[in-house]
Enzyme design. Structure first.
Site, PDB file in Angstrom:
ATOM      1  N   CYS A  38     -11.460 -18.631 -26.839  1.00 12.66           N
ATOM      2  CA  CYS A  38     -10.152 -18.999 -26.287  1.00 12.66           C
ATOM      3  C   CYS A  38      -9.055 -18.643 -27.288  1.00 12.66           C
ATOM      4  O   CYS A  38      -7.970 -18.195 -26.899  1.00 12.66           O
ATOM      5  CB  CYS A  38     -10.104 -20.479 -25.924  1.00 12.66           C
ATOM      6  SG  CYS A  38     -10.892 -20.867 -24.339  1.00 12.66           S
TER       7      CYS A  38
ATOM      8  N   HIS B  51     -11.839 -20.667 -19.693  1.00 13.31           N
ATOM      9  CA  HIS B  51     -12.989 -21.188 -20.419  1.00 13.31           C
ATOM     10  C   HIS B  51     -14.076 -21.647 -19.457  1.00 13.31           C
ATOM     11  O   HIS B  51     -13.881 -22.566 -18.668  1.00 13.31           O
ATOM     12  CB  HIS B  51     -12.587 -22.340 -21.349  1.00 13.31           C
ATOM     13  CG  HIS B  51     -13.744 -22.812 -22.166  1.00 13.31           C
ATOM     14  ND1 HIS B  51     -14.038 -22.299 -23.410  1.00 13.31           N
ATOM     15  CD2 HIS B  51     -14.744 -23.688 -21.878  1.00 13.31           C
ATOM     16  CE1 HIS B  51     -15.148 -22.846 -23.856  1.00 13.31           C
ATOM     17  NE2 HIS B  51     -15.605 -23.702 -22.946  1.00 13.31           N
TER      18      HIS B  51
ATOM     19  N   GLY C 153     -30.126 -18.703 -27.868  1.00 13.15           N
ATOM     20  CA  GLY C 153     -29.342 -18.224 -28.999  1.00 13.15           C
ATOM     21  C   GLY C 153     -27.854 -18.126 -28.736  1.00 13.15           C
ATOM     22  O   GLY C 153     -27.138 -17.437 -29.467  1.00 13.15           O
TER      23      GLY C 153
ATOM     24  N   HIS D  11     -19.967 -15.197 -22.230  1.00 13.44           N
ATOM     25  CA  HIS D  11     -19.639 -13.829 -22.640  1.00 13.44           C
ATOM     26  C   HIS D  11     -20.835 -12.932 -22.392  1.00 13.44           C
ATOM     27  O   HIS D  11     -21.981 -13.372 -22.388  1.00 13.44           O
ATOM     28  CB  HIS D  11     -19.236 -13.781 -24.116  1.00 13.44           C
ATOM     29  CG  HIS D  11     -20.229 -14.411 -25.042  1.00 13.44           C
ATOM     30  ND1 HIS D  11     -20.309 -15.777 -25.213  1.00 13.44           N
ATOM     31  CD2 HIS D  11     -21.173 -13.870 -25.845  1.00 13.44           C
ATOM     32  CE1 HIS D  11     -21.271 -16.047 -26.083  1.00 13.44           C
ATOM     33  NE2 HIS D  11     -21.817 -14.915 -26.476  1.00 13.44           N
TER      34      HIS D  11
ATOM     35  N   HIS E 144     -22.550  -9.372 -23.748  1.00 11.58           N
ATOM     36  CA  HIS E 144     -22.597  -8.343 -24.778  1.00 11.58           C
ATOM     37  C   HIS E 144     -22.859  -7.004 -24.087  1.00 11.58           C
ATOM     38  O   HIS E 144     -23.794  -6.889 -23.282  1.00 11.58           O
ATOM     39  CB  HIS E 144     -23.755  -8.605 -25.743  1.00 11.58           C
ATOM     40  CG  HIS E 144     -23.675  -9.905 -26.485  1.00 11.58           C
ATOM     41  ND1 HIS E 144     -23.226  -9.991 -27.782  1.00 11.58           N
ATOM     42  CD2 HIS E 144     -23.994 -11.169 -26.120  1.00 11.58           C
ATOM     43  CE1 HIS E 144     -23.280 -11.252 -28.182  1.00 11.58           C
ATOM     44  NE2 HIS E 144     -23.751 -11.992 -27.195  1.00 11.58           N
TER      45      HIS E 144
HETATM   46  P1  5GP Z   1     -23.898 -15.287 -28.765  1.00 14.66           P
HETATM   47  O1  5GP Z   1     -24.744 -15.431 -30.006  1.00 14.66           O
HETATM   48  O2  5GP Z   1     -23.212 -16.593 -28.420  1.00 14.66           O
HETATM   49  O3  5GP Z   1     -24.582 -14.663 -27.609  1.00 14.66           O
HETATM   50  O4  5GP Z   1     -22.763 -14.249 -29.144  1.00 14.66           O
HETATM   51  C1  5GP Z   1     -21.634 -14.578 -29.884  1.00 14.66           C
HETATM   52  C2  5GP Z   1     -21.140 -13.317 -30.515  1.00 14.66           C
HETATM   53  O5  5GP Z   1     -19.806 -13.485 -30.918  1.00 14.66           O
HETATM   54  C3  5GP Z   1     -21.933 -12.895 -31.767  1.00 14.66           C
HETATM   55  O6  5GP Z   1     -22.510 -11.611 -31.559  1.00 14.66           O
HETATM   56  C4  5GP Z   1     -20.900 -12.899 -32.872  1.00 14.66           C
HETATM   57  O7  5GP Z   1     -21.061 -11.836 -33.783  1.00 14.66           O
HETATM   58  C5  5GP Z   1     -19.595 -12.796 -32.122  1.00 14.66           C
HETATM   59  N1  5GP Z   1     -18.473 -13.452 -32.764  1.00 14.66           N
HETATM   60  C6  5GP Z   1     -18.460 -14.721 -33.246  1.00 14.66           C
HETATM   61  N2  5GP Z   1     -17.251 -15.003 -33.775  1.00 14.66           N
HETATM   62  C7  5GP Z   1     -16.495 -13.885 -33.606  1.00 14.66           C
HETATM   63  C8  5GP Z   1     -15.140 -13.567 -33.942  1.00 14.66           C
HETATM   64  O8  5GP Z   1     -14.384 -14.366 -34.505  1.00 14.66           O
HETATM   65  N3  5GP Z   1     -14.704 -12.318 -33.619  1.00 14.66           N
HETATM   66  C9  5GP Z   1     -15.508 -11.403 -32.991  1.00 14.66           C
HETATM   67  N4  5GP Z   1     -14.985 -10.206 -32.741  1.00 14.66           N
HETATM   68  N5  5GP Z   1     -16.789 -11.677 -32.649  1.00 14.66           N
HETATM   69  C10 5GP Z   1     -17.277 -12.906 -32.961  1.00 14.66           C
HETATM   70 ZN    ZN Z   2     -13.161 -20.821 -24.566  1.00 12.89          ZN
END
Ligand code: 5GP
Ligand code: ZN
Length: 111
Positions: free
Chosen positions: A6, A45, A90, A97, A99
């Protein structure tokens, strides 16, 4: 709300923007696992895939409508889309989000 994504959407935390419109934002992951690693988020959100409802699913649909364009902007048309939902999967940021990962031959398939 203390949500990193956010804050990125609000411009309070800097990010490298790849694509933005009124509903979604795509930005480069801070810790990329491949040459292309983009995080795509809705501009509202939603904690996780568990909280997708009839009311907010248009944001998720819009993300998928725009994925080909977001990939193409980064020069790829072959990629993997990953959503981690919940602690066991994880998920480290509790704002749904997706990827977008590619730009190389991807190994380590789980399925
Ligand atoms: P998750 O592990 O929740 O599937 O993915 C979260 C992703 O957000 C991770 O790959 C991590 O590297 C990325 N991430 C976390 N904090 C930040 C940030 O402040 N900026 C950016 N660009 N990516 C972030
Ligand atoms: Zn959020």
């Amino acid at each position: 709300m203390d949500c990193i994504f956010c804050k990125i959407i609000a411009g309070e935390i800097p990010s490298t923007k790849v694509y933005e419109d009124d509903m979604i934002l795509a930005f480069k992951d801070i810790n990329p696992v491949a040459p292309v690693h983009t995080v795509i988020v809705p501009k509202i959100h939603i904690d996780s895939a568990n909280e997708v409802t009839e009311d907010n699913s248009k944001y998720v649909a819009h993300i998928f409508e725009k994925i080909p364009e977001i990939a193409k902007l980064q020069g790829i048309s072959s990629y993997r889309i990953i959503n981690n939902c919940g602690a066991d999967a994880g998920q480290s940021v509790l704002h749904i989000h997706f990827h977008l990962v590619g730009g190389t031959e991807l190994g380590e398939k789980i399925i």
